[in-house]
Design a protein around this motif. Structure first.
Motif, mmCIF file in Angstrom:
data_model
loop_
_atom_site.group_PDB
_atom_site.id
_atom_site.type_symbol
_atom_site.label_atom_id
_atom_site.label_comp_id
_atom_site.label_asym_id
_atom_site.label_seq_id
_atom_site.Cartn_x
_atom_site.Cartn_y
_atom_site.Cartn_z
ATOM 1 N N GLN A 197 0.790 -1.229 0.000
ATOM 2 C CA GLN A 197 0.000 0.000 0.000
ATOM 3 C C GLN A 197 0.828 1.288 0.000
ATOM 4 O OE1 GLN A 197 -3.246 0.176 -0.530
ATOM 5 N NE2 GLN A 197 -3.068 2.390 -0.545
ATOM 6 N N ARG A 219 -0.247 -11.893 6.039
ATOM 7 C CA ARG A 219 -1.019 -11.417 7.193
ATOM 8 C C ARG A 219 -1.096 -12.519 8.233
ATOM 9 N NH1 ARG A 219 -5.660 -7.984 3.788
ATOM 10 N NH2 ARG A 219 -4.049 -6.861 2.659
ATOM 11 N N GLN A 233 -1.786 -10.813 -4.495
ATOM 12 C CA GLN A 233 -2.702 -9.766 -4.951
ATOM 13 C C GLN A 233 -2.309 -9.296 -6.347
ATOM 14 O OE1 GLN A 233 -2.616 -6.441 -2.193
ATOM 15 N NE2 GLN A 233 -4.220 -7.344 -0.921
ATOM 16 N N ASP A 235 -2.084 -5.933 -7.478
ATOM 17 C CA ASP A 235 -2.112 -4.669 -6.747
ATOM 18 C C ASP A 235 -1.932 -3.524 -7.744
ATOM 19 O OD1 ASP A 235 -2.158 -3.242 -4.306
ATOM 20 O OD2 ASP A 235 -0.006 -2.885 -4.528
ATOM 21 N N GLY A 490 -10.600 -1.391 -2.958
ATOM 22 C CA GLY A 490 -9.656 -0.285 -3.007
ATOM 23 C C GLY A 490 -10.332 1.009 -2.636
ATOM 24 N N SER A 491 -9.606 2.097 -2.880
ATOM 25 C CA SER A 491 -10.148 3.401 -2.497
ATOM 26 C C SER A 491 -9.399 4.518 -3.196
ATOM 27 C CB SER A 491 -10.035 3.590 -0.983
ATOM 28 O OG SER A 491 -8.682 3.541 -0.567
ATOM 29 N N GLY A 534 -6.569 3.447 -6.008
ATOM 30 C CA GLY A 534 -6.216 2.138 -6.555
ATOM 31 C C GLY A 534 -7.093 1.028 -6.033
ATOM 32 N N ALA A 536 -6.824 -3.544 -5.108
ATOM 33 C CA ALA A 536 -6.087 -4.811 -5.181
ATOM 34 C C ALA A 536 -7.095 -5.946 -5.304
ATOM 35 C CB ALA A 536 -5.224 -5.000 -3.938
HETATM 36 N N1 ASP Z 1 -3.891 -2.382 -0.117
HETATM 37 C C1 ASP Z 1 -5.308 -2.635 -0.110
HETATM 38 C C2 ASP Z 1 -5.573 -4.054 0.413
HETATM 39 O O1 ASP Z 1 -4.656 -4.836 0.541
HETATM 40 C C3 ASP Z 1 -5.939 -2.511 -1.446
HETATM 41 C C4 ASP Z 1 -5.988 -1.101 -1.925
HETATM 42 O O2 ASP Z 1 -6.529 -0.237 -1.228
HETATM 43 O O3 ASP Z 1 -5.531 -0.865 -3.051
HETATM 44 O O4 ASP Z 1 -6.695 -4.402 0.681
#
Ligand code: ASP
Length: 589
Positions: A197, A219, A233, A235, A490-491, A534, A536
């Motif tokens: 991110q 995670r 991902q 991404d 995403g956001s 973006g 993912a």
């Molecule tokens: N990094 C975010 C996630 O892993 C995805 C993003 O906001 O692009 O969920």
């Protein structure tokens, strides 16, 4: 090359050719004077035919063969008498003139066929053998295809793939990190990224404009079924965009993947607000392959002396089409199903809308025919339908009915794996109150928590509420959901230092903590950070969805089991005293 052809390519047109094949012995059929061997490689299976005459060298070799021996054979392609229509090479076979045993094999611990007798653990322990099976190999081929088409699409859209580091810094905000001790920096630790991110946002500050990466993320969450501690991902991040641009671009990716990989044209993705998803489906990743929306009955059913409904925060129904004929036994069983701890309902109320138009409920004592007609009107039930009702605490009941909806969808055959229903869920709340989420550090309980992540921007029209009513603030955040699976999210990001600092404050960070953890990002925002956003995609999930499976493990070459273990290499494992010492680590009982 040790071979002229693969085991999947010879056809009737190749008759009379002299060929050399290599592969594994799948099966040996000994018919006395004649032996047939199924020879397998990645591309298919070809039948070999060997005339056995007791003292030839070939015969001796054939007699010594066992399953999974690796052999090289030379022979002539001939037409088969008994053709096998189920095998693309089934019209031909090879009469073998020479066999060379390249390697022997001990007997594999389970059968390497499409239908295997190997249990899960055993197959994982010998995953390299499991991967020889057609079905498993095909899953990885699908994965490759999806990755390739993703790259094709994104490349055409001018995205460039940039690798970001794997040894980074722990941030206690998201899920728990996996950490790696640093030998050269006493008592200090790297963390493995939960996602790239912050790096992808920094790449936007650098002017890369359109970034993507097919990337491993880590995670340390409590493992639910089908979660992997490391996962992949797709991404992505873009500059100079608004939410609409991201939705269009990645709807395009989704459409491209369905078209090129499955030859399916998917319709324009509908958009549903988070609030509607919760109201009509009881969760934020609705399975829209079927309707069966939730109907709130609170107003209708209260004050009729039925205590369960009177005391409930939420009384909510679904209408299961054509299920009125469920027997008493089936309904009892369904009642037990909702009472299991996973759902935790105290009971299940039902009303049968019978074929003759009458409606009979399990609470007839409290609700007469007229009342039930009103239920039917609200639920839009028709003769033949079954109304199912749950009641209780708001959140639990909503979750319960959402599970019941999915269960009924499955029981009624409405969740066809070959049918795809995709949508965007938008307008997520920016924050949620953390009562004590077991996947977060205990120190984060009793604070606001970013629903997506702390870099997500609030909707400009809701920014005012940040001070007065943070829980009401909506985010410029979106998820792509397919068949009830959250495939991506995403956001649009915060790109102003001040707003980012404010966000950390709301999340309960002191100025110093925020600076220590995320100073690098906020500093970068002072050097002309462009508006950016973006998404993912969970790549393993996407693969399993395309492959029509519920299990992401089937689409990962070397997955971990439900306890996060790799049973093949036996990891995680202890390390030596010497290693521990070098890393300045003491172990605890
Ligand atoms: N990094 C975010 C996630 O892993 C995805 C993003 O906001 O692009 O969920």
């Amino acid at each position: 090359m040790l071979r002229t052809n693969t085991c999947g390519e010879l056809r009737i047109e190749d008759i009379n050719k002299t060929v050399t094949l290599c592969g594994w012995v799948q099966r040996v059929k000994d018919l006395g004077a004649l032996t047939f061997i199924d020879l397998r490689d990645r591309y298919g299976i070809t039948q070999l035919r060997i005339n056995i005459d007791s003292d030839s060298a070939i015969s001796a070799k054939v007699k010594s063969l066992g399953r999974e021996f690796v052999i090289q054979v030379t022979g002539t392609v001939i037409e088969r008498e008994n053709k096998n229509k189920n095998n693309p090479t089934g019209d031909i076979e090879i009469t073998v003139s020479e066999i060379n045993i390249l390697n022997s094999s001990i007997t594999p611990p389970f059968t390497l066929e499409d239908e295997t007798d190997g249990g899960d653990e055993l197959r994982m322990k010998y995953r390299y053998l499991d991967l020889r099976r057609n079905v498993v190999r095909k899953n990885l081929e699908l994965r490759h295809r999806l990755a390739l088409e993703t790259r094709n699409y994104l490349d055409k859209q001018k995205f460039i793939e940039v690798e970001t580091p794997v040894l980074i810094k722990s941030t206690p905000e998201g899920a728990r990190d996996f950490v790696v001790p640093s030998r050269m920096n006493k008592n200090q630790f790297y963390a493995l990224p939960q996602s790239p991110q912050t790096f992808k946002q920094l790449l936007m500050v650098s002017g890369f404009d359109r970034y993507y990466q097919i990337v491993k993320c880590f995670r340390d969450e409590d493992l639910r079924a089908d979660r992997q501690p490391e996962f992949t991902q797709i991404d992505c991040e873009m500059s100079f965009v608004e939410q609409e641009d991201i939705l269009q671009t990645f709807e395009g990716l989704t459409r491209h993947l369905f078209k090129t990989v499955k030859n399916i044209d998917i319709p324009t993705l509908p958009r549903m607000t988070y609030a509607d998803a919760m109201k009509y489906y009881g969760n934020d990743k609705p399975d829209t392959r079927f309707e069966m929306k939730l109907i709130e009955l609170n107003e209708l059913v209260k004050n009729k002396n039925f205590k369960v409904f009177d005391d409930a925060e939420l009384v909510v129904a679904i209408c299961a089409k054509g299920a009125a004929e469920y027997t008493r036994k089936q309904l009892d069983e369904l009642t037990e199903w909702v009472k299991r701890p996973q759902i935790g309902a105290t009971g299940l109320v039902y009303a049968r809308h019978n074929a003759d138009g009458t409606i009979k409920s399990s609470v007839d004592k409290f609700y007469g025919e007229e009342e039930l007609k009103k239920w039917s009107a609200d639920c839009d039930s028709q003769p033949g339908d079954l109304i199912l009702v749950l009641a209780g605490k708001e959140e639990k009941t909503r979750k319960g009915i959402s599970e019941l909806r999915l269960e009924m969808g499955s029981r009624l055959g409405l969740r066809d794996k070959n049918k795809f229903s995709a949508l965007w869920v938008i307008d997520f709340p920016l924050l949620e109150w953390n009562e004590g989420d077991p996947n977060l550090l205990a120190s984060l309980a009793g604070r606001w928590h970013a629903k997506h992540h702390p870099f997500t921007s609030p909707k400009p029209e809701d920014v005012e509420l940040l001070n007065s009513d943070p829980g009401k603030v909506r985010a410029n955040a979106y998820d792509i959901v397919i068949n009830g699976v959250e495939v991506g999210g995403g956001s649009i990001r915060i790109h102003s230092k001040d707003l980012q600092a404010k966000m950390f404050e709301i999340l309960g960070f002191s100025k110093e903590e925020a600076q220590k953890q995320f100073g690098f990002l906020m500093n970068a925002f002072e050097f002309g950070a462009p508006p950016h956003g973006g998404i993912a995609f969970g790549f393993d999930r996407l693969c399993s969805l395309f492959g029509g499976s519920d299990s992401i493990r089937d689409f990962i070459a070397f997955p971990k089991n439900n306890s996060g273990r790799d049973v093949m290499i036996d990891s995680p494992a202890e390390i030596s005293e010497e290693q521990l010492k070098e890393l300045f680590i003491k172990t605890y009982e």
